[in-house]
Design a protein around this motif. Structure first.
Motif, short mmCIF file in Angstrom:
data_model
loop_
_atom_site.label_atom_id
_atom_site.label_comp_id
_atom_site.label_asym_id
_atom_site.label_seq_id
_atom_site.Cartn_x
_atom_site.Cartn_y
_atom_site.Cartn_z
N TRP A 34 3.99 1.49 -1.11
CA TRP A 34 4.63 1.57 -2.42
C TRP A 34 3.68 2.15 -3.44
O TRP A 34 4.08 2.97 -4.28
CB TRP A 34 5.11 0.17 -2.82
CG TRP A 34 5.57 0.07 -4.23
CD1 TRP A 34 6.72 0.58 -4.75
CD2 TRP A 34 4.89 -0.59 -5.30
NE1 TRP A 34 6.79 0.27 -6.09
CE2 TRP A 34 5.68 -0.43 -6.45
CE3 TRP A 34 3.69 -1.29 -5.39
CZ2 TRP A 34 5.31 -0.96 -7.67
CZ3 TRP A 34 3.34 -1.81 -6.61
CH2 TRP A 34 4.14 -1.64 -7.73
N SER A 35 2.40 1.78 -3.35
CA SER A 35 1.41 2.27 -4.31
C SER A 35 1.03 3.73 -4.06
O SER A 35 0.81 4.47 -5.01
CB SER A 35 0.13 1.43 -4.23
OG SER A 35 0.39 0.09 -4.56
N THR B 203 0.83 -1.20 0.00
CA THR B 203 0.00 0.00 0.00
C THR B 203 0.87 1.25 0.00
O THR B 203 0.60 2.21 -0.73
CB THR B 203 -0.94 0.00 1.22
OG1 THR B 203 -1.71 -1.21 1.21
CG2 THR B 203 -1.88 1.20 1.20
#
Length: 172
Positions: free
Chosen positions: A119-120, A117
């Motif tokens: 990283w996104s 999450t």
């Protein structure tokens, strides 16, 4: 061959039949050719990503992974997953083999979900390379700050949901 393999197998057959029926064999062959080109373009990257993932398992002992981001790591594991996701550059071909390697080494569901999450949503590399130059500082800072609490929260909730799935061992 797990459920993911069979899902993609059935999906490929179903989409292939639909394309042949709706658009004809030449268009289906063009689509398969395009897929083959994509495979050839991504395969070298994937080979090295899986090599890195395997080497990470050697570098980071499983007891260290379990302690830092294992099932019992709690808030510390969520924070480590969040920070690691934010600072790790690269795309999905790099991240998912690494995540699979961490999971095989004892990483827990909640820290892994927080990592993905983060990283996104708050990946620093994307903020610096894409968002600030294209969107400007103000909207980037507002979006970034609004997103900061989400990775640990999603990691926690995702961990709870993961352990509530049928056939899963209850987590901490």
């Amino acid at each position: 061959m797990d459920g993911g393999f069979w899902f993609m197998f059935v999906a490929a057959i179903a989409v292939g039949v639909y394309v042949v029926y709706s658009y004809g064999v030449p268009r289906a062959m063009a689509g398969l050719s395009s897929g083959g080109e994509l495979l050839m373009a991504t395969l070298p990257k994937m080979i090295f990503a899986f090599a890195v993932a395997g080497l990470i398992q050697v570098i980071l002992p499983t007891d260290l992974i379990s302690e830092w981001i294992g099932e019992g790591s709690g808030v510390r594991g969520l924070m480590i997953g969040t920070v690691a996701g934010a600072v790790t550059p690269g795309g999905p071909m790099m991240h998912f083999p690494i995540v699979a390697s961490l999971m095989a080494s004892g990483a827990g569901a909640a820290p892994i979900i927080a990592y993905l999450t983060s990283w996104s949503l708050i990946g620093f590399h994307r903020v610096i390379i894409w968002e600030i130059p294209i969107l400007g500082v103000e909207i980037t800072v507002a979006r970034f700050l609004a997103s900061l609490l989400l990775p640990p929260l999603v990691g926690f909730l995702g961990g709870v949901l993961f352990h509530s799935l049928p056939g899963r061992v209850p987590g901490p």
